[in-house]
Design a protein around this motif. Structure first.
Motif, PDB file in Angstrom:
ATOM      1  N   UNK A 143       0.843  -1.204   0.000  1.00  0.00           N
ATOM      2  CA  UNK A 143       0.000   0.000   0.000  1.00  0.00           C
ATOM      3  C   UNK A 143       0.880   1.257   0.000  1.00  0.00           C
ATOM      4  N   UNK A 144       1.363   1.613  -1.197  1.00  0.00           N
ATOM      5  CA  UNK A 144       2.270   2.764  -1.289  1.00  0.00           C
ATOM      6  C   UNK A 144       1.676   3.914  -2.103  1.00  0.00           C
ATOM      7  N   UNK A 145       0.352   3.888  -2.326  1.00  0.00           N
ATOM      8  CA  UNK A 145      -0.326   4.975  -3.021  1.00  0.00           C
ATOM      9  C   UNK A 145      -1.160   5.749  -1.999  1.00  0.00           C
ATOM     10  N   UNK A 146      -0.892   7.035  -1.861  1.00  0.00           N
ATOM     11  CA  UNK A 146      -1.605   7.861  -0.880  1.00  0.00           C
ATOM     12  C   UNK A 146      -2.815   8.518  -1.535  1.00  0.00           C
ATOM     13  N   UNK A 154       0.207  11.116  -3.555  1.00  0.00           N
ATOM     14  CA  UNK A 154       1.607  10.706  -3.462  1.00  0.00           C
ATOM     15  C   UNK A 154       1.722   9.238  -3.852  1.00  0.00           C
ATOM     16  N   UNK A 155       2.877   8.851  -4.376  1.00  0.00           N
ATOM     17  CA  UNK A 155       3.196   7.463  -4.690  1.00  0.00           C
ATOM     18  C   UNK A 155       4.595   7.170  -4.167  1.00  0.00           C
ATOM     19  N   UNK A 156       4.710   6.063  -3.460  1.00  0.00           N
ATOM     20  CA  UNK A 156       6.010   5.626  -2.937  1.00  0.00           C
ATOM     21  C   UNK A 156       6.666   6.689  -2.052  1.00  0.00           C
ATOM     22  N   UNK A 157       5.837   7.549  -1.470  1.00  0.00           N
ATOM     23  CA  UNK A 157       6.308   8.616  -0.571  1.00  0.00           C
ATOM     24  C   UNK A 157       7.265   9.567  -1.284  1.00  0.00           C
ATOM     25  N   UNK A 158       7.167   9.653  -2.604  1.00  0.00           N
ATOM     26  CA  UNK A 158       8.101  10.476  -3.382  1.00  0.00           C
ATOM     27  C   UNK A 158       7.942  11.961  -3.107  1.00  0.00           C
ATOM     28  N   UNK A 159       6.706  12.400  -2.829  1.00  0.00           N
ATOM     29  CA  UNK A 159       6.469  13.805  -2.514  1.00  0.00           C
ATOM     30  C   UNK A 159       6.603  14.085  -1.014  1.00  0.00           C
ATOM     31  N   UNK A 160       6.846  13.027  -0.236  1.00  0.00           N
ATOM     32  CA  UNK A 160       6.984  13.195   1.200  1.00  0.00           C
ATOM     33  C   UNK A 160       5.688  13.540   1.908  1.00  0.00           C
ATOM     34  N   UNK A 161       4.552  13.318   1.249  1.00  0.00           N
ATOM     35  CA  UNK A 161       3.253  13.667   1.832  1.00  0.00           C
ATOM     36  C   UNK A 161       2.733  12.553   2.734  1.00  0.00           C
ATOM     37  N   UNK A 162       2.812  11.317   2.209  1.00  0.00           N
ATOM     38  CA  UNK A 162       2.281  10.182   2.969  1.00  0.00           C
ATOM     39  C   UNK A 162       2.903   8.911   2.400  1.00  0.00           C
ATOM     40  N   UNK A 163       3.285   7.946   3.255  1.00  0.00           N
ATOM     41  CA  UNK A 163       3.898   6.710   2.749  1.00  0.00           C
ATOM     42  C   UNK A 163       2.934   5.841   1.958  1.00  0.00           C
ATOM     43  N   UNK A 164       1.635   6.032   2.121  1.00  0.00           N
ATOM     44  CA  UNK A 164       0.690   5.288   1.301  1.00  0.00           C
ATOM     45  C   UNK A 164      -0.467   4.712   2.084  1.00  0.00           C
ATOM     46  N   UNK A 198      -0.174  14.065  -9.852  1.00  0.00           N
ATOM     47  CA  UNK A 198      -0.609  14.156  -8.455  1.00  0.00           C
ATOM     48  C   UNK A 198      -0.372  15.564  -7.912  1.00  0.00           C
ATOM     49  N   UNK A 199       0.765  16.148  -8.248  1.00  0.00           N
ATOM     50  CA  UNK A 199       1.080  17.498  -7.783  1.00  0.00           C
ATOM     51  C   UNK A 199       0.124  18.531  -8.373  1.00  0.00           C
ATOM     52  N   UNK A 200      -0.412  18.220  -9.564  1.00  0.00           N
ATOM     53  CA  UNK A 200      -1.343  19.138 -10.223  1.00  0.00           C
ATOM     54  C   UNK A 200      -2.805  18.880  -9.830  1.00  0.00           C
ATOM     55  N   UNK A 201      -3.022  17.847  -9.003  1.00  0.00           N
ATOM     56  CA  UNK A 201      -4.393  17.501  -8.641  1.00  0.00           C
ATOM     57  C   UNK A 201      -5.158  16.855  -9.773  1.00  0.00           C
ATOM     58  N   UNK A 202      -4.429  16.148 -10.666  1.00  0.00           N
ATOM     59  CA  UNK A 202      -5.041  15.566 -11.862  1.00  0.00           C
ATOM     60  C   UNK A 202      -4.917  14.044 -11.918  1.00  0.00           C
ATOM     61  N   UNK A 203      -4.624  13.416 -10.752  1.00  0.00           N
ATOM     62  CA  UNK A 203      -4.477  11.967 -10.706  1.00  0.00           C
ATOM     63  C   UNK A 203      -5.572  11.395  -9.808  1.00  0.00           C
ATOM     64  N   UNK A 204      -6.558  10.761 -10.423  1.00  0.00           N
ATOM     65  CA  UNK A 204      -7.715  10.272  -9.688  1.00  0.00           C
ATOM     66  C   UNK A 204      -7.508   8.890  -9.100  1.00  0.00           C
ATOM     67  N   UNK A 205      -8.380   8.538  -8.165  1.00  0.00           N
ATOM     68  CA  UNK A 205      -8.356   7.216  -7.522  1.00  0.00           C
ATOM     69  C   UNK A 205      -9.744   6.593  -7.617  1.00  0.00           C
ATOM     70  N   UNK A 206      -9.781   5.374  -8.129  1.00  0.00           N
ATOM     71  CA  UNK A 206     -11.014   4.584  -8.127  1.00  0.00           C
ATOM     72  C   UNK A 206     -10.775   3.390  -7.211  1.00  0.00           C
ATOM     73  N   UNK A 207     -11.566   3.253  -6.157  1.00  0.00           N
ATOM     74  CA  UNK A 207     -11.367   2.177  -5.192  1.00  0.00           C
ATOM     75  C   UNK A 207     -12.165   0.957  -5.636  1.00  0.00           C
ATOM     76  N   UNK A 208     -11.443  -0.133  -5.890  1.00  0.00           N
ATOM     77  CA  UNK A 208     -12.035  -1.338  -6.488  1.00  0.00           C
ATOM     78  C   UNK A 208     -12.207  -2.453  -5.475  1.00  0.00           C
ATOM     79  N   UNK A 209     -12.402  -2.110  -4.211  1.00  0.00           N
ATOM     80  CA  UNK A 209     -12.519  -3.130  -3.160  1.00  0.00           C
ATOM     81  C   UNK A 209     -13.623  -4.139  -3.490  1.00  0.00           C
ATOM     82  N   UNK A 210     -13.335  -5.398  -3.168  1.00  0.00           N
ATOM     83  CA  UNK A 210     -14.299  -6.464  -3.415  1.00  0.00           C
ATOM     84  C   UNK A 210     -14.011  -7.273  -4.655  1.00  0.00           C
ATOM     85  N   UNK A 211     -13.163  -6.745  -5.540  1.00  0.00           N
ATOM     86  CA  UNK A 211     -12.812  -7.490  -6.757  1.00  0.00           C
ATOM     87  C   UNK A 211     -11.777  -8.558  -6.439  1.00  0.00           C
TER      88      UNK A 211
END
Length: 305
Positions: A143-146, A154-164, A198-211
């Protein structure tokens, strides 16, 4: 945003973790319940409205043309993009720019089996205004996608925002606006482009839980994917293919998979064994937990033959 009718299947990897199964085939062409994994992938896409495919190749490229000699699958055209030198995910996407054109594209890792709802993923992306949308799980081993408020920050904590907080599924949608973020003629991951979005606020997240989701990168997951198809009733063909030739004296347990045109000779005993199409298992063989690619004889356990 346009309707999504194009898909890019990432098929150029070496499949190192799955050797020796990938010694003679690219990983997406390894048989899964009698047909290539890539066929399962493309059928999943077709059911969601995809109409054409791009596939990048590198390892044993001729096998792709042999498997899909008309460069199509169930009527949908396939455009192959060969990579003499592996370009990785970002370079692979840049390389198919002519296929992308001005359209959004569904990108699908070629080594996974999932029933993730692609239609819902497309709907989430279409109304979002994002340049890319990643399909994610809330739990997983990596779980490395924040995610915050349906956006990847953030991804892989590259922006230092969250480890994921979330696990990446290997499935996502991109708009052609991502192409300028990927350098040309370079071996590069898609992650740097994702980080810019992600820095531009243009990277969306779709949560696919249950698949359900299987990464066929290991032998254990390869067996698990077969068992999932069998137990869930989602296999399109029977475990023992009707075109297999099996001597009446052979004993096969319920988790044995026998492909088309296999020959199973007298007094063979098979438990939790997978026989690829056209494999031969000689008389008196006793196999447990084996994968038979071409032929097997004698007694073996947990071996690839």
């Amino acid at each position: 945003m346009s309707e999504i009718s194009k898909a890019f299947i990432l098929g150029a990897g070496l499949g190192s973790r799955l050797r020796p199964l990938t010694d003679t085939l690219p990983k997406p062409l390894v048989p899964l319940f009698h047909e290539p994994l890539a066929s399962h992938t493309m059928r999943h896409c077709l059911e969601a409205g995809i109409e054409c495919f791009a596939i990048n190749t590198h390892h044993i490229p001729a096998a792709w043309q042999q498997t899909y000699p008309e460069s199509s699958f169930e009527g949908a055209p396939i455009t192959f993009f060969h990579e003499p030198i592996l370009l990785e995910t970002g370079g692979g996407i840049k390389n198919i720019a002519p296929f992308i054109g001005d359209d959004p594209v569904l990108v699908y890792n070629g080594d996974i089996l999932t029933d993730l709802d692609l239609t819902q993923l497309m709907a989430a992306h279409r109304g979002s205004g994002n340049v890319a949308t990643l399909a994610l799980f809330s739990e997983g081993p990596n779980c490395n996608v924040a995610v915050e408020d349906h956006q990847v920050v953030d991804l892989r904590h590259a922006h230092g925002i969250h480890p994921g907080t979330h696990q990446f599924t290997g499935i996502y949608i991109i708009e052609p606006e991502i192409l300028p973020l990927i350098p040309a003629n370079e071996k590069i991951s898609i992650v740097p482009a994702f980080l810019e979005l992600a820095a531009l606020g243009k990277l969306g997240a779709y949560i696919a839980d249950g698949a359900s989701w299987h990464d066929l990168g290991t032998r254990e997951e390869y067996f698990a994917a077969h068992q999932h198809l069998q137990d869930s009733g989602k296999a399109t063909l029977p475990a023992i293919h009707p075109q297999a030739k099996i001597d009446p004296s052979a004993e096969l347990d319920e988790y044995t998979i026998i492909g088309p045109n296999c020959v199973i000779e007298k007094n063979v005993k098979l438990r939790k064994t997978i026989a690829w199409p056209r494999a031969t298992i000689s008389e008196n063989s006793n196999l447990y937990g084996c994968i038979v690619r071409e032929q097997a004889a004698g007694e073996h356990q947990d071996q690839d033959l």
